[in-house]
Design a protein around this motif. Structure first.
Motif, PDB file in Angstrom:
ATOM      1  N   UNK A   8       0.833  -1.205   0.000  1.00 31.33           N
ATOM      2  CA  UNK A   8       0.000   0.000   0.000  1.00 31.33           C
ATOM      3  C   UNK A   8       0.871   1.260   0.000  1.00 31.33           C
ATOM      4  N   UNK A   9       1.900   1.248   0.819  1.00 31.83           N
ATOM      5  CA  UNK A   9       2.806   2.407   0.874  1.00 31.83           C
ATOM      6  C   UNK A   9       3.521   2.606  -0.461  1.00 31.83           C
ATOM      7  N   UNK A  10       3.971   1.511  -1.082  1.00 37.74           N
ATOM      8  CA  UNK A  10       4.716   1.604  -2.340  1.00 37.74           C
ATOM      9  C   UNK A  10       3.870   2.138  -3.483  1.00 37.74           C
ATOM     10  N   UNK A  11       2.554   1.967  -3.406  1.00 37.67           N
ATOM     11  CA  UNK A  11       1.692   2.482  -4.480  1.00 37.67           C
ATOM     12  C   UNK A  11       1.162   3.873  -4.154  1.00 37.67           C
ATOM     13  N   UNK A  12       1.709   4.487  -3.094  1.00 39.73           N
ATOM     14  CA  UNK A  12       1.386   5.870  -2.782  1.00 39.73           C
ATOM     15  C   UNK A  12       0.319   6.093  -1.730  1.00 39.73           C
ATOM     16  N   UNK A  13      -0.213   5.020  -1.160  1.00 41.14           N
ATOM     17  CA  UNK A  13      -1.239   5.186  -0.132  1.00 41.14           C
ATOM     18  C   UNK A  13      -0.626   5.709   1.157  1.00 41.14           C
ATOM     19  N   UNK A  14      -1.410   6.470   1.873  1.00 46.50           N
ATOM     20  CA  UNK A  14      -1.002   7.048   3.156  1.00 46.50           C
ATOM     21  C   UNK A  14      -1.708   6.294   4.280  1.00 46.50           C
ATOM     22  N   UNK A  15      -0.972   6.083   5.353  1.00 47.36           N
ATOM     23  CA  UNK A  15      -1.540   5.429   6.531  1.00 47.36           C
ATOM     24  C   UNK A  15      -2.635   6.315   7.120  1.00 47.36           C
ATOM     25  N   UNK A  16      -3.810   5.744   7.327  1.00 44.87           N
ATOM     26  CA  UNK A  16      -4.938   6.507   7.853  1.00 44.87           C
ATOM     27  C   UNK A  16      -5.330   6.103   9.262  1.00 44.87           C
ATOM     28  N   UNK A  17      -4.869   4.953   9.710  1.00 41.48           N
ATOM     29  CA  UNK A  17      -5.178   4.550  11.068  1.00 41.48           C
ATOM     30  C   UNK A  17      -5.360   3.054  11.193  1.00 41.48           C
ATOM     31  N   UNK A  18      -5.384   2.604  12.427  1.00 45.13           N
ATOM     32  CA  UNK A  18      -5.594   1.202  12.730  1.00 45.13           C
ATOM     33  C   UNK A  18      -6.931   1.038  13.431  1.00 45.13           C
ATOM     34  N   UNK A  19      -7.746   0.165  12.887  1.00 41.14           N
ATOM     35  CA  UNK A  19      -9.028  -0.148  13.503  1.00 41.14           C
ATOM     36  C   UNK A  19      -8.785  -1.345  14.420  1.00 41.14           C
ATOM     37  N   UNK A  20      -8.813  -1.065  15.717  1.00 39.54           N
ATOM     38  CA  UNK A  20      -8.458  -2.079  16.707  1.00 39.54           C
ATOM     39  C   UNK A  20      -9.539  -3.153  16.820  1.00 39.54           C
ATOM     40  N   UNK A  21      -9.087  -4.412  16.829  1.00 40.11           N
ATOM     41  CA  UNK A  21      -9.950  -5.584  16.954  1.00 40.11           C
ATOM     42  C   UNK A  21     -11.183  -5.459  16.064  1.00 40.11           C
ATOM     43  N   UNK A  22     -10.964  -5.016  14.850  1.00 42.87           N
ATOM     44  CA  UNK A  22     -12.048  -4.716  13.918  1.00 42.87           C
ATOM     45  C   UNK A  22     -12.608  -5.960  13.230  1.00 42.87           C
ATOM     46  N   UNK A  23     -11.833  -7.014  13.174  1.00 37.73           N
ATOM     47  CA  UNK A  23     -12.266  -8.227  12.497  1.00 37.73           C
ATOM     48  C   UNK A  23     -11.830  -9.437  13.318  1.00 37.73           C
ATOM     49  N   UNK A  24     -12.243 -10.600  12.846  1.00 37.76           N
ATOM     50  CA  UNK A  24     -11.890 -11.823  13.547  1.00 37.76           C
ATOM     51  C   UNK A  24     -11.320 -12.810  12.532  1.00 37.76           C
ATOM     52  N   UNK A  25     -10.215 -13.450  12.895  1.00 31.64           N
ATOM     53  CA  UNK A  25      -9.611 -14.482  12.063  1.00 31.64           C
ATOM     54  C   UNK A  25      -9.176 -15.619  12.970  1.00 31.64           C
ATOM     55  N   UNK A  26      -9.571 -16.822  12.612  1.00 31.51           N
ATOM     56  CA  UNK A  26      -9.212 -18.022  13.384  1.00 31.51           C
ATOM     57  C   UNK A  26      -9.579 -17.881  14.856  1.00 31.51           C
ATOM     58  N   UNK A  27     -10.739 -17.290  15.119  1.00 29.66           N
ATOM     59  CA  UNK A  27     -11.239 -17.196  16.484  1.00 29.66           C
ATOM     60  C   UNK A  27     -10.609 -16.108  17.339  1.00 29.66           C
ATOM     61  N   UNK A  28      -9.790 -15.257  16.736  1.00 27.88           N
ATOM     62  CA  UNK A  28      -9.205 -14.172  17.523  1.00 27.88           C
ATOM     63  C   UNK A  28      -9.471 -12.837  16.828  1.00 27.88           C
ATOM     64  N   UNK A  29      -9.626 -11.803  17.635  1.00 35.63           N
ATOM     65  CA  UNK A  29      -9.816 -10.474  17.084  1.00 35.63           C
ATOM     66  C   UNK A  29      -8.495  -9.952  16.540  1.00 35.63           C
ATOM     67  N   UNK A  30      -8.571  -9.237  15.420  1.00 38.52           N
ATOM     68  CA  UNK A  30      -7.363  -8.719  14.784  1.00 38.52           C
ATOM     69  C   UNK A  30      -7.525  -7.231  14.495  1.00 38.52           C
ATOM     70  N   UNK A  31      -6.398  -6.524  14.568  1.00 41.03           N
ATOM     71  CA  UNK A  31      -6.357  -5.106  14.216  1.00 41.03           C
ATOM     72  C   UNK A  31      -6.107  -4.987  12.718  1.00 41.03           C
ATOM     73  N   UNK A  32      -6.766  -4.009  12.087  1.00 39.94           N
ATOM     74  CA  UNK A  32      -6.580  -3.762  10.667  1.00 39.94           C
ATOM     75  C   UNK A  32      -5.987  -2.373  10.460  1.00 39.94           C
TER      76      UNK A  32
END
Length: 180
Positions: free
Chosen positions: A142-166
């Motif tokens: 994402x950074x290499x294609x020019x995107x700027x970091x906008x933020x981290x959505x904490x525990x926004x999704x779940x993968x393999x039974x655990x909450x993950x930050x995006x």
């Protein structure tokens, strides 16, 4: 819909039912699956054809999805898409590249082509993407294609039974136009 996009080493073309076995082969790798929200593991045998048909159905609802094909080998190496929210003229970029092709710049090359497609052909005002916060390989693309970091959505999704930050990144049309 555009039939394909071409880069130096890649052809991005519409998914075909003939891609099903290759999609299943690459997506079955746990190392790939664990970096995505939507690739199941184990990958259900025989389900890739239904996945491809679902991509076709979603085309009429704002999804543009392509097989990422390495020109030299003519082999599918991943999938890339933009899911548009037409009312807001924005699109969410999503992608995966098969494990044997990691670290070769293919993800960046495909993402760069899709970002350009989003702005120039789809007329989007913003292209954005999210990745697991602990997946630097994806957010570096994402950074290499020019995107700027906008933020981290904490525990926004779940993968393999655990909450993950995006971690979310975005690029505005005005920023894209300045870089051209």
């Amino acid at each position: 819909m555009t039939k394909f996009l071409e880069t130096e080493r890649l052809l991005l073309r519409r998914l075909e039912l003939g891609d099903a076995n290759r999609v299943e082969e690459l997506a079955s790798d746990y190392e790939l699956a664990k970096t995505t929200l939507n690739v199941p593991h184990p990958y259900p045998a025989g389900s890739a054809a239904d996945f491809i048909r679902s991509m076709w159905t979603a085309e009429g609802k704002g999804l543009v999805a392509f097989a990422v094909v390495e020109k030299e080998s003519e082999s599918l190496i991943g999938i890339i898409n933009i899911k548009q929210t037409l009312s807001f003229k924005r699109g969410e970029l999503g992608y995966w590249i098969g494990l044997p092709f990691w670290g070769k710049g293919y993800g960046t090359e495909a993402a760069r082509a899709m970002v350009e497609f989003g702005f120039k052909k789809l007329g989007l005002n913003k292209v954005f993407a999210g990745a697991f916060a602990d997946n630097p390989g994806s957010w570096r693309i994402m950074e290499k294609v020019g995107m700027k970091y906008e933020g981290t959505w904490r525990q926004h999704a779940m993968r393999d039974g655990r909450f993950v930050d995006l971690a979310y990144y975005g690029l505005l049309r005005e920023e894209f136009d300045k870089e051209e």
